[in-house]
Design a protein around this motif. Structure first.
Motif, PDB file in Angstrom:
ATOM      1  N   GLU A 138       0.829  -1.209   0.000  1.00 27.90           N
ATOM      2  CA  GLU A 138       0.000   0.000   0.000  1.00 27.90           C
ATOM      3  C   GLU A 138       0.866   1.263   0.000  1.00 27.90           C
ATOM      4  O   GLU A 138       0.563   2.235  -0.693  1.00 27.90           O
ATOM      5  CB  GLU A 138      -0.919  -0.002   1.225  1.00 27.90           C
ATOM      6  N   LYS A 139       1.921   1.224   0.764  1.00 29.37           N
ATOM      7  CA  LYS A 139       2.826   2.370   0.811  1.00 29.37           C
ATOM      8  C   LYS A 139       3.448   2.613  -0.566  1.00 29.37           C
ATOM      9  O   LYS A 139       3.533   3.757  -1.033  1.00 29.37           O
ATOM     10  CB  LYS A 139       3.916   2.122   1.855  1.00 29.37           C
ATOM     11  N   GLN A 140       3.869   1.542  -1.240  1.00 29.02           N
ATOM     12  CA  GLN A 140       4.455   1.682  -2.567  1.00 29.02           C
ATOM     13  C   GLN A 140       3.435   2.220  -3.566  1.00 29.02           C
ATOM     14  O   GLN A 140       3.758   3.053  -4.415  1.00 29.02           O
ATOM     15  CB  GLN A 140       5.017   0.339  -3.041  1.00 29.02           C
ATOM     16  N   GLN A 141       2.179   1.740  -3.467  1.00 27.39           N
ATOM     17  CA  GLN A 141       1.144   2.233  -4.375  1.00 27.39           C
ATOM     18  C   GLN A 141       0.878   3.715  -4.143  1.00 27.39           C
ATOM     19  O   GLN A 141       0.697   4.477  -5.095  1.00 27.39           O
ATOM     20  CB  GLN A 141      -0.143   1.426  -4.187  1.00 27.39           C
ATOM     21  N   ALA A 142       0.878   4.124  -2.862  1.00 29.28           N
ATOM     22  CA  ALA A 142       0.661   5.540  -2.557  1.00 29.28           C
ATOM     23  C   ALA A 142       1.810   6.383  -3.129  1.00 29.28           C
ATOM     24  O   ALA A 142       1.570   7.467  -3.689  1.00 29.28           O
ATOM     25  CB  ALA A 142       0.558   5.740  -1.048  1.00 29.28           C
ATOM     26  N   GLU A 143       3.015   5.889  -3.009  1.00 32.15           N
ATOM     27  CA  GLU A 143       4.161   6.617  -3.570  1.00 32.15           C
ATOM     28  C   GLU A 143       4.058   6.707  -5.095  1.00 32.15           C
ATOM     29  O   GLU A 143       4.344   7.755  -5.682  1.00 32.15           O
ATOM     30  CB  GLU A 143       5.468   5.925  -3.173  1.00 32.15           C
ATOM     31  N   MET A 144       3.634   5.611  -5.732  1.00 32.39           N
ATOM     32  CA  MET A 144       3.489   5.631  -7.194  1.00 32.39           C
ATOM     33  C   MET A 144       2.412   6.623  -7.624  1.00 32.39           C
ATOM     34  O   MET A 144       2.588   7.367  -8.592  1.00 32.39           O
ATOM     35  CB  MET A 144       3.145   4.229  -7.701  1.00 32.39           C
ATOM     36  N   LYS A 145       1.268   6.657  -6.893  1.00 33.23           N
ATOM     37  CA  LYS A 145       0.201   7.602  -7.231  1.00 33.23           C
ATOM     38  C   LYS A 145       0.686   9.034  -7.070  1.00 33.23           C
ATOM     39  O   LYS A 145       0.376   9.908  -7.898  1.00 33.23           O
ATOM     40  CB  LYS A 145      -1.024   7.360  -6.345  1.00 33.23           C
ATOM     41  N   GLU A 146       1.453   9.271  -6.014  1.00 36.66           N
ATOM     42  CA  GLU A 146       1.985  10.618  -5.788  1.00 36.66           C
ATOM     43  C   GLU A 146       2.940  11.015  -6.925  1.00 36.66           C
ATOM     44  O   GLU A 146       2.887  12.139  -7.428  1.00 36.66           O
ATOM     45  CB  GLU A 146       2.709  10.661  -4.433  1.00 36.66           C
ATOM     46  N   LYS A 147       3.784  10.075  -7.349  1.00 29.43           N
ATOM     47  CA  LYS A 147       4.699  10.359  -8.462  1.00 29.43           C
ATOM     48  C   LYS A 147       3.931  10.658  -9.747  1.00 29.43           C
ATOM     49  O   LYS A 147       4.267  11.579 -10.501  1.00 29.43           O
ATOM     50  CB  LYS A 147       5.638   9.176  -8.693  1.00 29.43           C
ATOM     51  N   GLU A 148       2.884   9.874 -10.013  1.00 24.02           N
ATOM     52  CA  GLU A 148       2.076  10.111 -11.212  1.00 24.02           C
ATOM     53  C   GLU A 148       1.399  11.473 -11.151  1.00 24.02           C
ATOM     54  O   GLU A 148       1.338  12.193 -12.153  1.00 24.02           O
ATOM     55  CB  GLU A 148       1.034   9.002 -11.359  1.00 24.02           C
ATOM     56  N   ARG A 149       0.884  11.834  -9.964  1.00 25.02           N
ATOM     57  CA  ARG A 149       0.227  13.137  -9.803  1.00 25.02           C
ATOM     58  C   ARG A 149       1.216  14.274 -10.060  1.00 25.02           C
ATOM     59  O   ARG A 149       0.905  15.221 -10.793  1.00 25.02           O
ATOM     60  CB  ARG A 149      -0.354  13.250  -8.391  1.00 25.02           C
TER      61      ARG A 149
END
Length: 165
Positions: free
Chosen positions: A110-121
């Motif tokens: 979940e932490k990695q997914q949140a980081e990926m979403k933040e990078k995409e944003r």
């Protein structure tokens, strides 16, 4: 003035030469002493310390005198607590460990997914800013933006003289 037996004279110390004199060969004397010593004590030294004997005679140590290096492995005195448990308790403990491991993996995912979403944003915002920057730029409010009047001849020359449709 008479010479006293040439350059090797006792009286002529300034012209002494070493012609005909022989240097002492100390290596020969050392080898002779070792040989005499080994004739007397060689058998005793060979029995007590073969490495020393063979080094004195200048040969390498034979294989039968070489000692093999034994690797000493440490004894594992630590008994893990899992081996002290009964089979039922061990199964229960393993299940609990599996559950905690799955929870940790899930939290990490979940932490990695949140980081990926933040990078995409951030990347989307950067791309949008780049698009807008092409259209937005600084200008001087006191200068005329339209240099050529719409009604001037210069502007009308740019218009096409023929129509397609």
């Amino acid at each position: 003035m008479r010479k006293y037996k040439g350059a090797r004279s006792i009286k002529s110390s300034s012209r002494k030469r070493s012609l005909g004199k022989v240097k002492v060969n100390y290596n020969f004397l050392v080898k002779k002493e070792i040989k005499d010593y080994l004739n007397v004590y060689g058998a005793k030294i060979k029995d007590e310390d073969p490495a020393k004997y063979y080094s004195m005679i200048g040969r390498k140590l034979p294989k039968k005198y070489l000692k093999e290096k034994k690797v000493i492995t440490p004894v594992n005195a630590y008994v893990p607590p899992q081996s002290k448990l009964s089979p039922e308790e061990l199964d229960k403990q393993l299940e609990e460990e599996a559950i905690t491991r799955k929870q940790k993996e899930q939290a990490l995912r979940e932490k990695q997914q949140a980081e990926m979403k933040e990078k995409e944003r951030v990347e989307r915002n950067r791309a949008a800013l780049a698009r807008e920057q092409r259209r937005i730029f600084w200008c001087n409010a006191y200068e005329q933006g339209n240099y050529v009047s719409i009604h001037s001849d210069r502007y009308k020359k740019k218009e096409k003289k023929y129509e397609y449709y």
